[in-house]
Enzyme design. Sequence first.
Site: not given
Ligand code: NAD
Ligand code: TYD
Length: 339
Positions: A275-276, A157, A12, A125-127, A36, A217, A59, A153, A210, A252
């Site tokens: 399942d997870r 958050k 993002i 996050t909504d989580e 990372t 979602r 970092d 996780y 899973y 899913n």
């Molecule tokens: P991502 O894992 O793709 O990216 C995270 C980035 O943070 C990576 O580039 C990593 O190198 C960097 N990072 C990790 N630890 C670090 C540290 N200690 N110092 C500096 N940089 C560091 O994650 P994303 O999906 O892009 O998510 C970004 C943010 O949005 C997160 O805070 C996540 O909780 C939030 N978010 C994600 C989603 C989603 O669906 N992906 C939805 C809602 C909120």
């Molecule tokens: P994910 O992309 O890990 O996002 P989040 O757990 O943060 O919502 O997973 C999305 C959904 O897909 C979640 O219900 C778990 C499921 N899932 C699978 O069924 N198989 C997979 O290999 C992964 C990574 C996720």
Amino acid sequence: MKILVTGAAGFIGSNFVYQQLEDHPSDQIIALDSLTYAGNLKNLDGCKNNPNYKFVKIDIRDRESIYRLFDEECFDIVVNFAAESHVDRSIENPQIFLETNILGVNVLMDASLKYGVKRYHQVSTDEVYGDLPLDRKDLFFTETTPLHASSPYSASKASADLLVQAYHRTFDLNCTISRCSNNYGPYQFPEKMIPLMIHNALNDIPLPVYGQGINVRDWLHVRDHCKAIDLIMRKGRNGEVYNVGGHNEKANIEVVRTILKALGKDESLITFVTDRKGHDLRYAIDPQKIHAELGWLPETRFEEGIQETIQWYLDHQEWVDEVTSGDYQKYYEEMYGNR
Ligand code: NAD
Ligand code: TYD
């Protein structure tokens, strides 16, 4: 304005950097990332020659380096995307999630106070709300839904969100928090469901769903999330939380079938696996507040956004090959080998 974007080399964060440079060409963007496994500097290749863009490898837990950067740069806005972000990894190893997602946020907020940052925005996050039952389609997360995290996780958050609110109340930190639903789009690391399923389908590897695939979602295109954050960090009310989601709930299994169909692959590739642990059943956002206060509405329909995303992965095989080489194979074996 000068804006610090942390976690900028991730999914993002990188999309957000492009959006800022395009929509606010007079602002300066400092992109920070510790790179990372999830961070990839190649994600930012498209802006490396932009004079308003600079990358720093730091970092967020490194207080000394963060303070030095804040002292040198005098940021107006700090927007924090940096995080450990994958639920499955947090189940295997919670500690790094607590370190980055909580202690890192603490460092960024201390620096914001010390160096007079005008607005700190926490990308959450909504989580943090936990989950909703599958049989109550009338229920949605609002900003006042109690925090009730399920995974290490989401607990990390939620902890960060509480800390941001405490800094607002105690130290008068000017801040906003956004809580978004699941994102999809370009540059998402193939450990998350959508890019993982696309990658496997393309390579005729079984698609590990899973449980029964019935978990729901609320999918939002990353572009719409970036627009929402842009509005909140610039115009949102100090101390407020804004939920971001597009009323786009899918089970899913439905998403997996859409991917297989788009790629012309057979459903026999679907494999139901264990399942997870603690698997959240359903996420669903009520985005009324951000719509009413800031006029935000999602612009990308899932039906088009998912096709566009699949096409992006088809067009960026080199990127996929690179991020799935080396450690990824080991991760895949450990996570899915005996599932
Ligand atoms: P991502 O894992 O793709 O990216 C995270 C980035 O943070 C990576 O580039 C990593 O190198 C960097 N990072 C990790 N630890 C670090 C540290 N200690 N110092 C500096 N940089 C560091 O994650 P994303 O999906 O892009 O998510 C970004 C943010 O949005 C997160 O805070 C996540 O909780 C939030 N978010 C994600 C989603 C989603 O669906 N992906 C939805 C809602 C909120
Ligand atoms: P994910 O992309 O890990 O996002 P989040 O757990 O943060 O919502 O997973 C999305 C959904 O897909 C979640 O219900 C778990 C499921 N899932 C699978 O069924 N198989 C997979 O290999 C992964 C990574 C996720």
